[in-house]
Design a protein around this motif. Structure first.
Motif, PDB file in Angstrom:
ATOM      1  N   ASP A  43      -0.275  18.212 -40.008  1.00 52.94           N
ATOM      2  CA  ASP A  43      -0.076  16.797 -39.707  1.00 52.94           C
ATOM      3  C   ASP A  43       0.578  16.656 -38.336  1.00 52.94           C
ATOM      4  OD1 ASP A  43      -0.257  14.090 -40.224  1.00 52.94           O
ATOM      5  OD2 ASP A  43       1.714  13.999 -41.178  1.00 52.94           O
ATOM      6  N   GLY A  89      -1.191  11.870 -37.794  1.00 53.68           N
ATOM      7  CA  GLY A  89       0.092  11.175 -37.819  1.00 53.68           C
ATOM      8  C   GLY A  89      -0.159   9.679 -37.930  1.00 53.68           C
ATOM      9  N   GLU A  98       1.675   6.414 -45.109  1.00 54.73           N
ATOM     10  CA  GLU A  98       1.407   6.576 -43.680  1.00 54.73           C
ATOM     11  C   GLU A  98      -0.094   6.429 -43.477  1.00 54.73           C
ATOM     12  OE1 GLU A  98       3.195  10.272 -42.291  1.00 54.73           O
ATOM     13  OE2 GLU A  98       5.059   9.196 -41.853  1.00 54.73           O
ATOM     14  N   GLU A 141      -3.169   7.150 -41.652  1.00 48.26           N
ATOM     15  CA  GLU A 141      -3.546   8.221 -40.723  1.00 48.26           C
ATOM     16  C   GLU A 141      -5.053   8.455 -40.734  1.00 48.26           C
ATOM     17  OE1 GLU A 141      -1.318  11.798 -40.738  1.00 48.26           O
ATOM     18  OE2 GLU A 141       0.569  10.823 -41.291  1.00 48.26           O
ATOM     19  N   LYS A 190       7.393  15.217 -48.060  1.00 48.56           N
ATOM     20  CA  LYS A 190       5.993  15.012 -47.704  1.00 48.56           C
ATOM     21  C   LYS A 190       5.030  15.717 -48.657  1.00 48.56           C
ATOM     22  CE  LYS A 190       6.448  13.098 -43.518  1.00 48.56           C
ATOM     23  NZ  LYS A 190       5.729  11.911 -43.054  1.00 48.56           N
ATOM     24  N   ASP A 195      -0.589   9.839 -45.872  1.00 48.40           N
ATOM     25  CA  ASP A 195       0.411  10.906 -45.922  1.00 48.40           C
ATOM     26  C   ASP A 195       1.702  10.325 -46.509  1.00 48.40           C
ATOM     27  OD1 ASP A 195       1.613  13.383 -45.422  1.00 48.40           O
ATOM     28  OD2 ASP A 195       2.384  12.672 -43.506  1.00 48.40           O
ATOM     29  N   TYR A 244       3.322  19.547 -37.664  1.00 49.37           N
ATOM     30  CA  TYR A 244       3.985  20.459 -38.606  1.00 49.37           C
ATOM     31  C   TYR A 244       2.951  20.891 -39.635  1.00 49.37           C
ATOM     32  CZ  TYR A 244       4.117  16.666 -42.041  1.00 49.37           C
ATOM     33  OH  TYR A 244       3.765  15.667 -42.916  1.00 49.37           O
TER      34      TYR A 244
END
Ligand code: MN
Length: 443
Positions: free
Chosen positions: A142, A373, A213, A215, A267, A247, A174
């Motif tokens: 990600d 992201g 999130e 993305e 996460k 995410d 990451y």
């Protein structure tokens, strides 16, 4: 590699599958995304298919009946006789393009009657199937490629210095967790974890700051051997296509655990994917210049600078996130849009993320998932997560039912969508990525 326009992008072409010609369909004949499905009735296993209107064309069925036997598509059709897209992904761009052109020829309105009749036998209604994960994802990474997201989030923690000094040099990322990737529609259990409220003693319990999130994900097609790299000019040839990614994030768990090694249990409890992978070929009409860096920003280092990537590495794709609470659902109220942003506003292109990922010799493999992201924009309406939208819960959003949200509540359903539009071309869509929150398990 410049995106190539061909007959498969011709907006005048319609399909004999009538539902594909409806203007609101995400899956006209110009799209042809790949996915993996299982029929609910037939007791058959997972199969590779292509979306056309509200139907799925079963490529395994087509292949096993010898309907994709031409030399140009034999390799790719054989790869579709699988329960995942990995074999097709591993073939690279050439065989995938050949298959797209052949499927387009079979599905267009003026296709030979023999093709139409044969393919019609292998169509299923999308309402009669379950969509599965499109690929066996070996590794999921990600990134953090929206400078607007990075700045908005950074401001919450460092008002005077929101962007860290590496941001404009490195596509920050990451390693995510591949085992907890789930297909759209899978409920998401509220995670428990360690949190710390101010200076109080840390405690373990259900997260109070569950977030989504918004993305975009992209899948690796051919990878690179360990120890070798992927030059930026070749990067797009290693990308199969895109999907929506939610995410999910537990902000309170994340903020206590992340120093010094980064995101972990905040996460890794779940990441939701949309089931259809829209190929790089389908996206060709919607490519645009890479993000225009502000005066004074550093140019990308040479290994991240590609002329073609600068000119066409961006993507004009609208992304949208909406929320449906239990009370809204009961009252028959439609999901409320919480954010709408465009992928062309990302600071880093997909090619730059991929090239950077492999730049140390790390081997990427077919089916690996790279996510962008959170996609946010300059505007207040373009915020891709609640952390940004509510300023970490300080400014709650009000739903049509007058309910307020700082973060997600149990029963909330989050729905992501994505669409590409351009004058002179047929609109295409990514379908949707949905997930609803289940209460935390008893501790
Ligand atoms: Mn993320």
């Amino acid at each position: 590699m410049k995106p190539v326009l061909d007959e498969t992008h011709d907006s005048k072409v319609q399909s004999w599958v009538e539902s594909a010609n409806v203007a609101s369909s995400d899956f006209p004949i110009q799209n042809l995304p790949f996915g993996v499905f299982r029929r609910r009735d037939a007791g058959t296993g997972a199969r590779v298919g292509v979306a056309i209107g509200d139907r799925i064309l079963d490529l395994h069925g087509m292949q096993s009946e010898g309907l994709l036997a031409e030399e140009s598509v034999r390799l790719s059709a054989n790869a579709c006789a699988s329960d995942s897209l990995n074999p097709l992904m591993s073939l690279g761009a050439g065989p995938r393009r050949a298959l797209r052109r052949r499927l387009h020829a079979i599905l267009r309105q003026d296709a030979p009657a023999s093709d139409r009749q044969a393919a019609a036998r292998h169509l299923a209604a999308q309402t009669d199937v379950d969509m599965l994960l499109p690929a066996v994802v070996g590794d999921y990474t990600d990134f953090y490629a929206s400078i607007f997201h990075a700045t908005n989030v950074g401001k919450l923690f460092r008002p005077d210095n929101p962007l860290l000094p590496n941001y404009k040099y490195i596509p920050i990322g990451y390693h995510g967790r591949a085992s907890s990737l789930v297909p759209t529609g899978t409920p998401v259990r509220r995670p428990s974890g360690q949190t710390r409220d101010g200076e109080a003693d840390p405690k373990f319990g259900p997260t109070k700051a569950l977030d989504y999130e918004l993305e975009l994900g992209f899948f690796v097609s051919t990878g690179n051997p360990l120890g070798e790299t992927i030059p930026i000019r070749e990067a797009e040839e290693h990308i199969f296509g895109i999907c929506l990614v939610n995410d999910w994030s537990a902000r309170d768990i994340q903020s206590w655990e992340y120093q010094p090694l980064g995101p972990f249990l905040g996460k890794s409890f779940a990441t939701s994917l949309s089931p259809w992978v829209v190929t790089m070929e389908a996206l060709a009409p919607f490519r645009t210049a890479a993000f225009a860096r502000a005066d004074g920003d550093p140019a990308p280092l040479p290994y991240l600078f590609g002329q073609s990537d600068q000119e066409q590495g961006g993507l004009n794709l609208w992304l949208e996130v909406s929320l449906l609470s239990v009370r809204m659902r009961e009252a028959g109220i439609a999901p409320v849009v919480l954010g709408r942003s465009n992928f062309r506003d990302m600071y880093w292109t997909m090619a730059q993320m991929l090239t950077h990922h492999a730049s140390n010799g790390c081997n990427l493999r077919a089916g690996d998932l790279l996510a962008s992201g959170t996609v946010s924009g300059a505007d207040k309406t373009a915020r891709g997560c609640l952390l940004e939208l509510t300023s970490r819960g300080k400014d709650p959003v009000t739903l049509p039912t007058e309910e307020q949200r700082k973060f997600l509540e149990d029963g909330d359903e989050v729905i992501l969508r994505g669409t590409c539009e351009r004058e002179g071309f047929r609109r295409i869509g990514l379908g949707s990525c949905r997930g609803a929150i289940l209460p935390a398990s008893a501790i």
